[in-house]
Design an enzyme around this catalytic site. Structure first.
Site, PDB file in Angstrom:
ATOM      1  N   ASP A 484       0.806  -1.224   0.000  1.00 44.66           N
ATOM      2  CA  ASP A 484       0.000   0.000   0.000  1.00 44.66           C
ATOM      3  C   ASP A 484       0.837   1.272   0.000  1.00 44.66           C
ATOM      4  O   ASP A 484       0.362   2.336  -0.369  1.00 44.66           O
ATOM      5  CB  ASP A 484      -0.850   0.060   1.284  1.00 44.66           C
ATOM      6  CG  ASP A 484      -2.025  -0.878   1.244  1.00 44.66           C
ATOM      7  OD1 ASP A 484      -2.551  -1.104   0.158  1.00 44.66           O
ATOM      8  OD2 ASP A 484      -2.398  -1.381   2.318  1.00 44.66           O
TER       9      ASP A 484
HETATM   10  C1  BGC Z   1      -0.228   1.257   6.372  1.00 42.29           C
HETATM   11  C2  BGC Z   1      -0.468  -0.008   5.625  1.00 42.29           C
HETATM   12  C3  BGC Z   1      -1.942  -0.193   5.484  1.00 42.29           C
HETATM   13  C4  BGC Z   1      -2.600   1.023   4.894  1.00 42.29           C
HETATM   14  C5  BGC Z   1      -4.091   0.833   4.911  1.00 42.29           C
HETATM   15  C6  BGC Z   1      -0.887   2.399   5.674  1.00 42.29           C
HETATM   16  O1  BGC Z   1      -0.676   3.561   6.369  1.00 42.29           O
HETATM   17  O2  BGC Z   1       1.138   1.471   6.474  1.00 42.29           O
HETATM   18  O3  BGC Z   1       0.105  -1.078   6.299  1.00 42.29           O
HETATM   19  O4  BGC Z   1      -2.207  -1.249   4.621  1.00 42.29           O
HETATM   20  O5  BGC Z   1      -2.267   2.170   5.607  1.00 42.29           O
HETATM   21  O6  BGC Z   1      -4.759   1.833   4.229  1.00 42.29           O
HETATM   22  O1  IFM Z   2      -1.316  -5.482   1.343  1.00 45.84           O
HETATM   23  C1  IFM Z   2      -1.551  -4.633   2.433  1.00 45.84           C
HETATM   24  C2  IFM Z   2      -2.866  -5.033   3.025  1.00 45.84           C
HETATM   25  O2  IFM Z   2      -3.910  -4.932   2.094  1.00 45.84           O
HETATM   26  C3  IFM Z   2      -3.167  -4.195   4.242  1.00 45.84           C
HETATM   27  N1  IFM Z   2      -2.089  -4.217   5.174  1.00 45.84           N
HETATM   28  C4  IFM Z   2      -0.772  -3.932   4.662  1.00 45.84           C
HETATM   29  C5  IFM Z   2      -0.421  -4.708   3.417  1.00 45.84           C
HETATM   30  C6  IFM Z   2       0.901  -4.203   2.852  1.00 45.84           C
HETATM   31  O3  IFM Z   2       0.868  -2.845   2.562  1.00 45.84           O
END
Ligand code: BGC
Ligand code: IFM
Length: 812
Positions: A484
């Site tokens: 993400d």
């Molecule tokens: C986090 C990710 C997460 C995402 C969700 C980010 O700030 O680091 O781990 O998947 O937010 O929207």
């Molecule tokens: O792939 C994502 C997931 O969808 C939500 N938690 C963090 C993961 C890595 O960014």
């Protein structure tokens, strides 16, 4: 250092001190009513939706963090006041024990020769939490004590409850009837629902107004009513409604008393509301109380719950010489997979329950871990997910559990999303043999007028990648792929402009080698599924596309010793030897090799060696290296994290599993299992003081080697780590893989292993598979027999006779 131990016979983790490094929680509930409960009784309950139907209040960010709300009990014996679950009074107990089991938690506390054991659980098909309380006088003189219960109501919408005080402090309404305290706030509105807290015995008193119970300046630790040993009989009128009973008990030496408290939720049909003007219809509540009018009835329901879990967990059972491995595979990993199925990413001690909906990619991956336990519910989940897919094959990133509709709060354009649907469906069909699912008419964007067979959804998901290729012929990353925080297109946005298209202004676009690897890995699954279900032409077309992508990856996506991660929007390499920071990333190594890339020319092995050398640590594999030490606008959020945390070189346990799978694919079972043990909770248990999270479930992330708090985990429970590690150990390492025509046997194990046995339920049959390793190899099968007959293929053919079949596998 440990703070408890595993009791495998009872499928419990036994916590022996309330001073765990962090609150260690468990989940209660299996269908609609759910609770989070910590080892001292903290946490909360909700019905279906943790945001909109929150039943009890919990304060995230509270100080101390686990005193933000819970189901609390207090005892006043005339001399002292304590809580038998330690919190909230926090008076030292002579004996304390918390047993987190499958869908229940039992907390025992003894003080002043009063032993109190409370079992908290949500019975099957019951919209409430039951507390079975057993109090015993373990001394040799008579005891006169007062027992107080306590919960605090949330005013239904958890976000509004924490923000809209000018209104909410006026709305609270309760009703007291005998030993039952009803929470009726907003009952006059359209929704006819309410909650109640009851006990199956006459009470000495009650409280339903928080301030009367606690005193204006006291906390949960020292309520006025408890200190005085007497309820105030307060009836809440606005402010903060609570529910507390007091029971006076006189116990002879050795005498035991049992009580059943129920925290229930009732939702009536709308018409009731109109029939019964301005009163709540208590019929269902009475029925619920009748169902648990005695402790024996609670015991009966606990037994049913145990049977339910026994059955769920019996689909895959392992007998090996490693007891930690057995307990992960047989109990805790499968349990966590079911919790992620039920809760998705909504409510934990790291997810507030008011944030995200159900993730499209998350839910598809979660499926891989639970579908053998509840195939019917997996089917329903697949259709729900596919119904939110967009006509161009793309996906909303999330959908709302109550409405099951896609929402674009987070936006779309995560270009990995659609591919996960194909993986989930292929896994489902292999598990169940139910090819009919491909014909199910499934809407796009929840619009029935745009329905098409599920197979069409898969085709569009596959083609979505082909329709979105960048300058090198690699897939466009879009807003981000699985990672993400790798936001490679963001730099080109003007202030105030949001990310809309995948094409940036100067015509250049960021591409993802990870999605390319996924396309190869999952594209092969797609092709095989099409061929198996009679669509040879589509299967061949898919194979051709996959083959072209393989060539492109080997031409533009391999960087000498490992797979690149991406090209940024300037067309520069990401995750390359040429980079100063973020020189190598884990995701593309895992998925490209799982897709079979680099196997024939040693490139896969080189990449995995680079992973070990550059990403390996004793606590697991970090996501990238070197960590980003400053913010790079062209990389986005990933570089905003301090070094070693989260996606910036944290140990993401989710993608550690992909490397285990990749190591298994290249046949290095020792490495695969070594990585498995570095992050599997049963193995991290012994350094719980460093790791800090629950030693029975995976956390999303462990701080990496660049972090100040190296080895410390965060975000336990709700993570795709659960399903992927289950896939890695059960399918890739132990090598028992469901396939279209049977079960494929393909272990990749440590050479020193001699033997293990897996009992696998499969489409109604039971296969008892004994794997012997007399030659001490990691991979390869010398011979295999089913029910005494040698077979030539590595696939145990599906018998379909509902019987037990003995399979003997000899590796070599
Ligand atoms: C986090 C990710 C997460 C995402 C969700 C980010 O700030 O680091 O781990 O998947 O937010 O929207
Ligand atoms: O792939 C994502 C997931 O969808 C939500 N938690 C963090 C993961 C890595 O960014």
């Amino acid at each position: 250092m440990q703070f408890g131990y595993f009791d495998d016979a009872r499928k419990e983790y036994v916590i022996t001190t309330p001073a765990t490094p962090y609150p260690w929680i468990n989940y209660l509930g299996s269908k609609d009513f759910f609770s989070l409960i910590s080892n001292t009784g903290g946490g909360y309950s909700f019905y279906k939706d943790a945001k909109l139907r929150r039943i009890t209040r919990f304060r995230y960010n509270n100080v101390p963090l686990d005193l933000g709300g819970g189901r609390y009990y207090y005892i006043n014996d005339g001399k002292e006041v304590w809580s038998p679950g330690y919190a909230p009074v926090k008076k030292e107990l002579e004996r304390y024990e918390c047993r987190h089991g499958m869908g229940y938690t039992k907390i025992t506390g003894e003080k002043n020769h009063i032993e109190t054991e409370i079992t908290f659980f949500v019975p099957l098909d019951f919209n409430g939490e039951v507390h079975k309380v057993v109090i015993k006088n373990t001394g040799n003189s008579n005891k006169n004590i007062t027992l107080f219960s306590f919960i605090e109501w949330c005013l239904w919408n958890a976000l509004d409850d924490q923000t809209n005080f000018q209104r909410n402090l006026n709305t609270g309404e309760v009703e007291i009837e005998g030993s039952v305290i009803y929470h009726k706030t907003e009952y006059k509105e359209r929704r006819d629902h309410y909650a109640f807290f009851s006990v199956n015995a006459p009470t000495a008193g009650f409280d339903s107004d928080r301030e009367s119970f606690l005193g204006t300046y006291n906390g949960f630790q020292n309520p006025d009513a408890v200190l005085e040993g007497k309820s105030k009989n307060s009836v809440a009128d606005g402010w903060s409604p609570i529910a507390s009973h007091s029971l006076e008990l006189s116990l002879d030496p050795g005498e035991t008393r049992e009580y059943v408290f129920i925290l229930g939720y009732v939702e009536n049909d709308l018409e009731d509301k109109w029939k019964l003007k301005n009163v709540i219809n208590k019929t269902k509540a009475y029925r619920m109380m009748e169902e648990f009018s005695t402790a024996e009835k609670a015991d009966g329901a606990l037994k049913k719950l145990a049977d339910y879990w026994e059955d769920l967990l019996s689909g895959y059972t392992l007998v090996s010489r490693d007891e930690k491995l057995n307990r992960m595979v047989n109990i805790w990993n499968q349990y966590q997979c079911m919790v992620t199925f039920n809760l998705s990413r909504s409510a934990s001690y790291f997810e507030s329950g008011i944030g995200r909906g159900m993730g499209f990619r998350d839910s598809n991956q979660d499926l891989l871990g639970f579908l053998h336990q509840v195939p019917d519910r997996a089917r329903e989940r697949i259709i729900d997910l596919a119904s939110t897919q967009l006509e161009d094959g793309g996906a909303y990133h999330q959908y709302q559990p109550l409405t099951k509709r896609g929402n674009d709060e987070v936006g779309g354009n995560f270009n990995d999303d659609p591919l996960w649907l194909i993986l989930a469906v292929a896994a489902y069909v292999k598990e169940t043999g139910d090819c009919g699912i491909l014909n199910v008419s499934t809407p796009y964007d929840n619009d029935e007028s745009k329905a098409a067979p599920l197979a069409d959804h898969l085709k569009r998901a596959f083609d979505h990648v082909i329709h979105n290729l960048g300058p090198h012929g690699l897939p466009l990353i879009g807003r981000a792929d699985w990672n993400d925080c790798l936001n490679l297109n963001c730099f080109s946005l003007e202030p105030g402009e949001s990310f809309q298209t995948t094409t940036s202004k100067d015509g250049r676009v960021a591409e993802s080698v990870m999605i390319a690897g996924m396309f190869v890995y999952i594209g092969k699954e797609y092709a095989a599924l099409m061929k198996k279900t009679g669509n040879e032409t589509e299967g061949l077309r898919a194979e051709k596309e996959v083959h072209e992508m393989e060539e492109i990856i080997m031409k533009y996506g391999y960087d000498g010793e490992w797979f690149l991660r991406a090209y940024d929007d300037f067309g520069r390499k990401v995750g390359s030897r040429e980079c100063k920071e973020g020189r190598i990333f884990i995701e593309s190594q895992g998925l490209c090799i799982m897709g079979g890339l680099g196997l024939s020319d040693g490139k896969a092995v080189n990449a995995l060696d680079a992973v070990e050398e550059r990403l390996g640590t004793k606590y697991g594999l970090v996501l990238n290296n070197p960590a980003f030490t400053k913010y790079y606008v062209e990389y986005g959020e990933i570089s905003t994290y301090p070094e070693g945390y989260k996606e910036n070189a944290g140990i993401f346990c989710h993608n550690n599993a992909w490397i285990m799978c990749a190591e298994a694919v290249v046949g290095r079972g020792d490495k695969a299992f070594d990585y498995y043990t570095r992050i599997a909770p049963a193995y991290t248990e012994e350094y719980s003081e460093i790791h800090r999270m629950e030693p029975y479930v995976y956390s999303q992330m462990i701080a990496g080697k660049d972090a100040k708090r190296f080895g410390e985990a965060k975000n336990s429970w709700l993570t795709g780590t659960a399903s992927w590690n289950f896939v890695a150990i059960t399918q890739y390492i132990l090598g028992i893989k469901p396939d279209y025509d049977g079960i494929l046997i393909d272990p990749a194990i440590p050479k020193e292993w001699d033997t293990y046995q897996v009992t696998r339920k499969f489409r109604g049959d039971i296969y008892r598979i004994t794997v012997n390793n007399p030659n001490h190899v990691s991979k390869g099968i010398e011979r295999m027999s089913v029910d005494g007959k040698e077979i030539v293929s590595a696939v145990i053919p599906f018998a379909g006779d509902g019987r037990v079949h003995e399979v003997i596998v000899t590796m070599g």
